[in-house]
Design an enzyme around this catalytic site. Structure first.
Site, mmCIF file in Angstrom:
data_model
loop_
_atom_site.group_PDB
_atom_site.id
_atom_site.type_symbol
_atom_site.label_atom_id
_atom_site.label_comp_id
_atom_site.label_asym_id
_atom_site.label_seq_id
_atom_site.Cartn_x
_atom_site.Cartn_y
_atom_site.Cartn_z
ATOM 1 C CG ASP A 1 -1.873 1.182 1.221
ATOM 2 O OD1 ASP A 1 -2.984 1.014 0.680
ATOM 3 O OD2 ASP A 1 -1.508 2.251 1.738
ATOM 4 C CD GLU B 1 -4.440 4.019 -1.601
ATOM 5 O OE1 GLU B 1 -4.625 4.469 -0.457
ATOM 6 O OE2 GLU B 1 -5.314 4.054 -2.485
#
Length: 560
Positions: free
Chosen positions: A431, A480
């Site tokens: 992430d 993301e």
């Protein structure tokens, strides 16, 4: 110098006494060996003859020949192969010719058993099939005169100075989409893409299930590939249950496509085979050609055989299956022309170059050639479009790595193989830290560039890992978040890979001179997972490891 004769008798009349030929030939040539069969057409001097009996004499200067007939029974095919192997013993074995009469037997088991022969031993042959292709009236015979309707004749060729060359021509092209064999019982193909085989032919070719079925589909076989070798499987009689009897073997799970004869491509492949045979400088050539090629070429059937006759005396027959060795493997082909060249002694200067007469492509065959060209171009365009559609279906549009659906499929597949086979496997979830602030402060265009850059970093590391362990898969899991699926990678190697990724992201200068970091979670297959195939548990573990990394201050790695 001893002379041995091997007679290939391709008899057009089933009612003619085989013992007459055998007795007469043995009386006239007592040292000869005889092998013959009923065929779908006889080839003499490179031409299809009128229905008649053709006797070809092969006289060698020093080579020795042995002929033997073996029974062929269902579920005893491997025993037959074993007997042939036992009888193949001897110095300087150069070739084994197989003339077979196939019924319901699994002939491929015989061929598989003969793969134990030295790779330098050429294996070739054909299957008996009568002039009436629909009826199962093939037979073979040897010098004993006995007619065999279930069996294999093996002709063993020995000689220190004997050389044998194999060449083949196919030329059929795949048409339409790839299909999967979903059910087959023996040689009865009952299911393709979970539909009946006859339904597939009806759908794509408009062929009805009637007495003309065989005539309508003989030139449209199924094409497949095994170990880089293109094979054809010829459809035969339709069955009441919607199945189709095949001439040769096919297996569940194999990928097939309906194929069509492309005259230009057939000519090109035959020219290539002629050139290979020319370089061998043969003294005699034997041809095994599929009955479907005779049907396809019709009046022009001699055109692709005539060039071989210009190289050396050529004879043979039209068969219901052609055998040819390729390296170690021995395959049964359909719709194929197999050329076998014989030579005793060293290769002399090759004869003049020969080619198939291409004028036929501009005459009566010109319309068929144009249709074939259209089909070839259309198929290529459809294949390209299908590849694009498949790529779109599994790819994240922004980053061009795999999308979530494809990642989950690969995770399940990798976990299954690891659990079943006891292999290592690891999974990384990443992430980008504080990614929302990039979009808020610099705009979504900059955020998109960041995602692309991170994807490229992951791809580079996965590529390095793939060279050592296996096919690593990188994908965007959402927003993301990214996931890497690592088959064959243990926990330690996965951690080292993750550390390299974390460091590269930390030191990378993104668009707008932005510095970013990433948090990473890892889980690996371990004793908890052995015998416990649970993809959801793996997903939860790697997600929990990532959550711990983010709660530990970010820009770090945690392992579950």
């Amino acid at each position: 110098m001893s002379c041995m004769g091997c007679y290939h008798t391709h008899d057009a009349g089933a009612g003619i006494s085989k013992s007459f030929f055998s007795d007469y030939l043995k009386k006239s040539f007592p040292e000869s060996h005889i092998a013959g069969c009923l065929s779908n057409g006889e080839i003499y001097e490179g031409h299809l003859t009128d229905p008649e009996t053709v006797i070809t004499a092969w006289v060698f200067d020093s080579a020795q020949i042995k002929v033997k007939l073996y029974p062929l029974e269902l579920d005893k095919e491997r025993e037959t192969a074993g007997h042939i192997m036992e009888d193949s013993q001897g110095d300087n074995l150069k070739g084994v010719e197989l003339i077979t009469v196939k019924k319901d037997e699994y002939y491929h088991r015989v061929l598989n058993g003969l793969e134990r022969l030295d790779e330098r031993v050429m294996v070739f042959g054909g299957a008996s099939m009568g002039h009436d292709s629909i009826h199962d009236d093939g037979f073979s015979y040897t010098e004993s005169g006995d007619v065999c309707r279930h069996g294999v004749i093996a002709v063993f060729y020995y000689g220190a100075d004997l050389h044998i060359e194999l060449q083949k021509s196919l030329g059929w092209q795949p048409l339409g989409k790839e299909l999967t064999v979903t059910e087959i019982k023996g040689k009865i193909l009952t299911g393709i893409d979970n539909k009946s085989a006859t339904e597939i032919y009806r759908h794509y070719l408009g062929v009805d299930l009637d007495e003309n079925f065989y005539k309508n589909v003989i030139e449209f076989p199924l094409m497949l590939e095994r170990e880089g070798i293109e094979l054809m499987r010829e459809p035969f009689n339709p069955q009441k249950n919607g199945g189709i009897a095949l001439v040769s073997d096919l297996f569940e799970g194999e990928k097939v496509r309906i194929a069509y004869g492309d005259p230009e491509n057939i000519v090109a492949e035959t020219d290539k085979a002629c050139q290979g045979m020319r370089n061998f400088s043969p003294e005699a050539i034997m041809l095994y050609s599929c009955t479907a090629r005779k049907s396809f070429w019709s009046y022009f059937v001699n055109k692709e055989m005539e060039p071989f006759q210009l190289l050396a005396g050529t004879s043979g027959f039209f068969s219901g299956g052609e055998v040819m060795r390729s390296g170690k493997r021995i395959f049964e082909h359909n719709i194929t022309l197999v050329a076998v060249g014989f030579r005793e002694g060293a290769c002399v200067n090759p004869p003049a170059e020969v080619h198939v007469d291409k004028e036929m492509l501009h005459g009566q065959l010109s319309i068929l050639q144009r249709i074939a060209t259209f089909a070839r171009a259309t198929t290529r365009e459809l294949e390209a479009a299908n590849r694009k559609l498949k790529e779109y279906a599994i790819t994240d549009e922004l980053t061009k790595v795999f999308n979530r659906r494809e990642l989950e499929r690969r995770l399940v597949e990798t976990l299954h193989l690891a659990v079943v086979n006891g292999n290592d496997a690891s999974f990384i979830m990443l992430d980008i830290d504080y990614f929302k602030s990039v979009n808020d402060n610099y705009g979504h265009s900059t955020g998109d560039n960041v995602l692309r850059d991170v994807s490229e970093i992951l791809r580079e590391h996965a590529a390095i890992c793939s060279t050592e362990y296996g096919d690593a898969s990188v994908g965007r899991y959402g927003g993301e978040e990214f996931v890497i699926v690592l088959p064959g990678v243990n926990a330690e190697a996965a951690y080292n890979l993750a550390e390299g990724i974390r460091s590269d992201i930390e030191n990378h200068l993104f668009t707008g001179s932005i510095h970013l970091t990433a948090s990473i979670g890892i889980t690996s297959v371990n004793e908890r997972d052995r015998g416990n195939y649970d993809a959801m548990a793996i997903s939860k573990r790697v997600d929990a490891a990532l959550y711990e990394a983010k709660n530990s201050g970010r820009n770090c790695i945690r392992v579950d």
